[in-house]
Design a protein around this motif. Structure first.
Motif, PDB file in Angstrom:
ATOM      1  N   GLU A 188      -5.243   1.488   9.275  1.00 47.31           N
ATOM      2  CA  GLU A 188      -5.704   1.201   7.908  1.00 47.31           C
ATOM      3  C   GLU A 188      -7.219   1.333   7.812  1.00 47.31           C
ATOM      4  N   MET A 226       4.575   1.662 -11.116  1.00 46.57           N
ATOM      5  CA  MET A 226       4.399   0.780  -9.956  1.00 46.57           C
ATOM      6  C   MET A 226       3.173   1.220  -9.153  1.00 46.57           C
ATOM      7  N   LYS A 227       2.446   0.263  -8.707  1.00 47.57           N
ATOM      8  CA  LYS A 227       1.270   0.545  -7.879  1.00 47.57           C
ATOM      9  C   LYS A 227       1.521   0.062  -6.458  1.00 47.57           C
ATOM     10  N   ALA A 228       0.999   0.791  -5.522  1.00 49.77           N
ATOM     11  CA  ALA A 228       1.217   0.390  -4.135  1.00 49.77           C
ATOM     12  C   ALA A 228       0.370  -0.838  -3.804  1.00 49.77           C
ATOM     13  N   VAL A 229       1.022  -1.861  -3.283  1.00 48.47           N
ATOM     14  CA  VAL A 229       0.300  -3.014  -2.742  1.00 48.47           C
ATOM     15  C   VAL A 229       0.117  -2.800  -1.250  1.00 48.47           C
ATOM     16  N   TYR A 230       1.196  -2.312  -0.674  1.00 52.49           N
ATOM     17  CA  TYR A 230       1.116  -2.033   0.749  1.00 52.49           C
ATOM     18  C   TYR A 230       1.940  -0.780   1.099  1.00 52.49           C
ATOM     19  N   GLU A 231       1.294   0.222   1.640  1.00 50.10           N
ATOM     20  CA  GLU A 231       1.987   1.432   2.098  1.00 50.10           C
ATOM     21  C   GLU A 231       1.605   1.736   3.539  1.00 50.10           C
ATOM     22  N   LYS A 232       2.441   2.525   4.174  1.00 51.96           N
ATOM     23  CA  LYS A 232       2.145   2.912   5.557  1.00 51.96           C
ATOM     24  C   LYS A 232       0.843   3.719   5.588  1.00 51.96           C
ATOM     25  N   ASP A 245      -9.307   3.673   5.478  1.00 52.21           N
ATOM     26  CA  ASP A 245     -10.266   3.114   4.519  1.00 52.21           C
ATOM     27  C   ASP A 245     -11.648   3.729   4.692  1.00 52.21           C
ATOM     28  N   GLU A 293       7.272  -1.404   2.551  1.00 51.54           N
ATOM     29  CA  GLU A 293       6.177  -1.067   1.649  1.00 51.54           C
ATOM     30  C   GLU A 293       6.354  -1.921   0.398  1.00 51.54           C
ATOM     31  N   ILE A 294       5.258  -2.323  -0.193  1.00 52.30           N
ATOM     32  CA  ILE A 294       5.327  -3.230  -1.340  1.00 52.30           C
ATOM     33  C   ILE A 294       4.622  -2.605  -2.551  1.00 52.30           C
ATOM     34  N   TYR A 295       5.268  -2.688  -3.691  1.00 51.14           N
ATOM     35  CA  TYR A 295       4.710  -2.176  -4.932  1.00 51.14           C
ATOM     36  C   TYR A 295       4.680  -3.290  -5.970  1.00 51.14           C
ATOM     37  N   ARG A 296       3.911  -3.044  -6.994  1.00 50.22           N
ATOM     38  CA  ARG A 296       3.740  -4.072  -8.032  1.00 50.22           C
ATOM     39  C   ARG A 296       3.719  -3.327  -9.355  1.00 50.22           C
ATOM     40  N   LYS A 343      -1.978   6.394   6.449  1.00 46.61           N
ATOM     41  CA  LYS A 343      -1.838   7.827   6.754  1.00 46.61           C
ATOM     42  C   LYS A 343      -2.158   8.136   8.217  1.00 46.61           C
ATOM     43  N   ARG A 361      -1.404  -0.861  13.278  1.00 53.78           N
ATOM     44  CA  ARG A 361      -1.425  -0.594  11.843  1.00 53.78           C
ATOM     45  C   ARG A 361      -2.793  -0.936  11.257  1.00 53.78           C
ATOM     46  N   VAL A 384       5.943  -1.453  10.490  1.00 49.67           N
ATOM     47  CA  VAL A 384       5.615  -0.748   9.250  1.00 49.67           C
ATOM     48  C   VAL A 384       6.895  -0.301   8.547  1.00 49.67           C
ATOM     49  N   GLU A 393      -2.674  -8.313  -3.272  1.00 45.33           N
ATOM     50  CA  GLU A 393      -3.429  -7.680  -2.200  1.00 45.33           C
ATOM     51  C   GLU A 393      -3.241  -6.191  -2.352  1.00 45.33           C
ATOM     52  N   ASP A 453       2.688  -1.937 -12.867  1.00 43.63           N
ATOM     53  CA  ASP A 453       1.341  -1.770 -13.407  1.00 43.63           C
ATOM     54  C   ASP A 453       1.022  -2.936 -14.324  1.00 43.63           C
ATOM     55  N   LEU A 459      -1.313   6.636  10.768  1.00 42.24           N
ATOM     56  CA  LEU A 459      -0.210   6.368  11.711  1.00 42.24           C
ATOM     57  C   LEU A 459       0.752   7.541  11.651  1.00 42.24           C
ATOM     58  N   SER A 462      -3.545  -2.552  -0.531  1.00 41.37           N
ATOM     59  CA  SER A 462      -3.811  -1.907   0.750  1.00 41.37           C
ATOM     60  C   SER A 462      -4.851  -0.804   0.608  1.00 41.37           C
TER      61      SER A 462
END
Ligand code: TPP
Ligand code: SF4
Ligand code: SF4
Ligand code: SF4
Lengths: 83, 248, 356
Positions: B33, B1-7, B37, A65-68, B9, B29, A62, A76, A70, B11, A78
């Protein structure tokens, strides 16, 4: 433009799975070692990242972290768990 | 920016003790998740088994019990029978679940115990240094099968999902693989379903996750995932073996 | 005052457990304790509890581990071979500090042995049985009323110390019928704050665990456990003496055997012999005090057990060589005859003689 690829270097164990997973082949191993002595990957071109999240998905630690941006192309998410 | 993948919570911030490239981390992980969710952090109780994942309790922000080797399904049963509204899950390796704990998993499944089992099949005993497991592939070398597993001597590996699929108490059974991003996403979906099955009160749910052990297989992390894909998936076919509502 | 009720031993244990607030029972069939799980299978659902027949004794004790860790008053029972299987789990209960009650209706061993009463699991019960430095309070009732009271108290002791407690009976105790009075129904309490209930708004997460890989930490954990064992030794030890005030010789016996010895004492008293009985009610902690008191007054102790001689070792440790300690026992499911017990004592009296 802020970063798409955010790296937490202290979590990284230098396994290289992210390097292998990136479809754009923009993650490479750097020459730098982290505190634990693991050789860390780096992104060579933030702008070429398509925010697909594959690198983060395969990272067992982990560390990514990936951002995109707006309004950018949705790959994808998360938050909805990719479901 | 929008989160596509974050750690996730659920964990903790603790860096795991797993070897570099070990997919135990990926499986953790994914479980976290799903807990996020489905908003289970206040109800979830995990059971850490004996194996490399024994410290799982350090990595999740939920209540945990550590169980004796193989007994996690019995411990889960005890917890679930006291607090039926808790969401109880075990996290077990293949030595733990398919060898010493074979009776406990079969009977928890038989009872249709309303728990979720996350089963890590890495075809070896990781923690004790790479001995042969019941899931070790024929021909695969291990520290107690130095010439490779010989089926005439040690039998052939157990396919846990197939074995459990005959039991009416089982509501959800799936085998997934962590060898690439696509497989990981599919694993996530199955883990989600396995928890949802419990929330819906449908009965026993288990997800078998094909995983690696680069350290004891003597491979690089990348090579080990290639090996999962080439060898394990062939013997352990992926897919869903039971889904809720089937066969009732 | 509650009513006297005629009950069979095994069933009396069940009712006493229910009265104590036990709502979760996990067991596996084995003679001579089957009436207990059978009783619980209908009685617990009546009071909103859960009876579950486990796939083995191993699973049953681990269900107790889960349920106890989740904050319930949980219980399991078995007989000798099954108790052997539970040992790892009992060690885990002690290590992870989970309360739980284990009943052993002892039968003859070793191996599959037999199904008749025995006391040959004394070492296993009092020495821990499983691995590691740990102790369990071991209660050894000698009547059904005491069986009821001790079962009830076992849950309180277990909760007080967050430690497993054993009640040791035998086939006779389990099968016989006697009138008993049950304690009133205790209120079922909420799970304690350390239990794995799910966080439910708590900030921290609760952990039930016995793993400490750092040796210093494990030592520290053991020291903490040892403090509890010391407290148990001080506060939980129990025994009873009969006719020891003027005794020249004393028997030592517990459980069913103590009943037979009591008969021998009565007979010998009638015949003019000054003999008494020390009856440990807790087998662990073992009572030191009566032996300190009596070692200055009596000329010897005769320990009687349904074993090849197990508790006698604790008697010797307690007497510390001050007077002779001898053993008489039957084993394998044979109960001692009170006349043989008398002969054994008479022989001791002849040989040891009046030292003072
Ligand atoms: C009763 C008991 N027997 C043996 C062990 C030693 N032991 C610790 S971990 C382990 C194997 C675990 O292997 P697996 O379940 O495959 O998990 P992995 O380490 O591969 O993740 C064994 C045999 C133990 N702790 N307890
Ligand atoms: S996958 Fe994660 S741990 Fe492995 S090298 Fe990449 S960032 Fe580091
Ligand atoms: S998000 Fe996709 S494109 Fe961007 S670095 Fe990761 S794998 Fe490569
Ligand atoms: S020994 Fe194997 S299973 Fe254990 S952490 Fe290392 S790679 Fe993972």
């Amino acid at each position: 433009m802020s970063k798409r690829w955010v790296f937490d270097e202290d979590r990284c164990k230098g396994c290289g799975l992210c390097v292998q997973a990136c479809p754009e082949e923009i993650i490479l191993f750097s020459d730098r070692l982290n505190r634990s002595g693991y050789r860390m990957p780096e992104i060579t071109a933030q702008d070429d990242c398509i925010s697909c999240g594959f690198c983060a998905r395969v990272c067992p630690d982990v560390a990514i972290e990936i951002y995109r941006p707006d309004g950018g192309r949705k790959t994808e998410n998360s938050r909805d768990g990719g479901r | 920016m929008k989160a596509v993948y974050e750690k996730p919570k659920s964990l903790t911030d603790v860096v795991t003790h797993y070897c570099p490239g070990c997919t135990h981390g990926v499986a953790h992980r994914l479980v976290a998740e799903v807990i996020d969710d489905l908003k289970l952090e206040d109800r979830a109780v995990g059971i850490a088994s004996v194996g490399c994942s024994v410290f799982a309790y350090d990595y999740f922000e939920v209540d945990f019990q550590q169980a004796a080797h193989g007994r996690a399904p019995a411990v889960a049963t005890g917890i679930k029978r006291v607090h039926p509204d808790s969401v109880v899950f075990t996290y077990q390796g293949d030595g733990d679940l398919a060898s010493i704990g074979a009776a406990e998993i079969v009977h928890a499944a038989m009872r249709g115990e309303n728990i979720t089992v996350v089963f890590i099949n890495n075809a070896i005993y990781g923690m004790t240094g790479g001995q042969m497991a019941p899931t070790t592939l024929v021909g695969q070398k291990a520290s107690t099968s130095p010439a490779g597993r010989d089926p005439d001597h040690s039998g052939s590996p157990i396919r846990v999902c197939e074995m459990l699929s005959t039991l009416p108490g089982v509501a959800y059974l799936a085998r997934v693989s962590c060898h690439d991003a696509r497989g990981i996403m599919s694993a996530k979906r199955s883990i989600g379903k396995a928890f949802q099955t419990q929330l819906d009160g449908e009965g026993f749910a288990l997800v078998e996750i094909l995983s690696n052990c680069p350290t004891n297989w003597g491979m690089s992390p990348v090579e080990s995932l290639e090996w999962v894909k080439e060898h394990m998936v062939r013997y352990y076919p992926l897919g869903e073996f039971c889904t809720p509502g089937e066969g009732e | 005052m509650s009513d006297l009720q005629l009950f069979k031993g095994n069933e009396a244990v069940g009712e006493a457990a229910v009265r104590a607030g036990c709502r979760h029972f996990f067991g596996y069939p084995i003679t001579p304790q089957n009436e207990l799980p059978e009783y619980m299978s209908w009685r617990l659902p009546e009071v909103g509890g859960v009876f579950l027949q486990a796939e083995s004794e191993v699973a049953a004790i681990n269900m107790v581990y889960g349920a106890g860790g989740a904050g319930a008053k949980a219980m399991t029972s078995s007989s000798s071979p099954g108790i052997s299987l539970k040992q790892e789990g009992i060690s885990f209960l002690a290590g992870a500090e989970i309360p739980g009650v284990i009943v052993n209706m002892v039968r003859g061993g070793p191996g599959l042995g037999g199904i008749q009463p025995a006391q040959s699991d004394y070492f296993q019960a009092t020495r821990g049985g499983g691995h590691g430095d740990y102790r369990t309070v071991v209660l050894g009732p000698a009547s059904l009323q005491e069986l009821v009271d001790m079962t009830y108290e076992a849950f309180q002791i277990a909760d007080r110390y967050r430690n497993p407690v054993m009640v040791v009976g035998d086939g006779v105790m389990g099968q016989m019928m006697e009138p008993v009075v049950f304690p009133d129904m205790a209120e079922v309490t909420d799970p304690p704050d350390w239990a794995t209930t799910g966080k439910r708004g708590r900030d921290n997460f609760n952990l039930i665990n016995s793993l400490y890989l750092d040796p210093e930490e494990l030592w520290e954990h053991n020291r903490k456990l040892n403090d509890k064992y010391r407290q148990m030794t001080e506060k939980e030890v129990r025994w009873e003496t009969r006719a020891t005030d003027d005794a020249d010789f004393a028997f030592v016996a517990y459980g069913t055997t103590a009943r037979i010895v009591q008969k021998a004492v009565e007979q010998m008293r009638e015949d003019g012999h000054a003999v008494g009985l020390v009856r440990p009610q807790t087998l662990w902690p073992f009572p030191q005090e009566p032996f300190d008191e009596l070692s200055d007054r009596v000329d010897g102790f005769r320990t009687v057990e349904m074993s090849l001689g197990q508790m006698v070792e604790d008697v010797r440790l307690a007497v510390q060589g001050r007077v002779p300690v001898q053993f008489y026992g039957t084993t394998g499911g044979v109960m001692p005859d009170y006349r043989d017990i008398i002969s054994a004592m008479e022989e001791m009296m002849r040989k040891v003689g009046g030292r003072r």
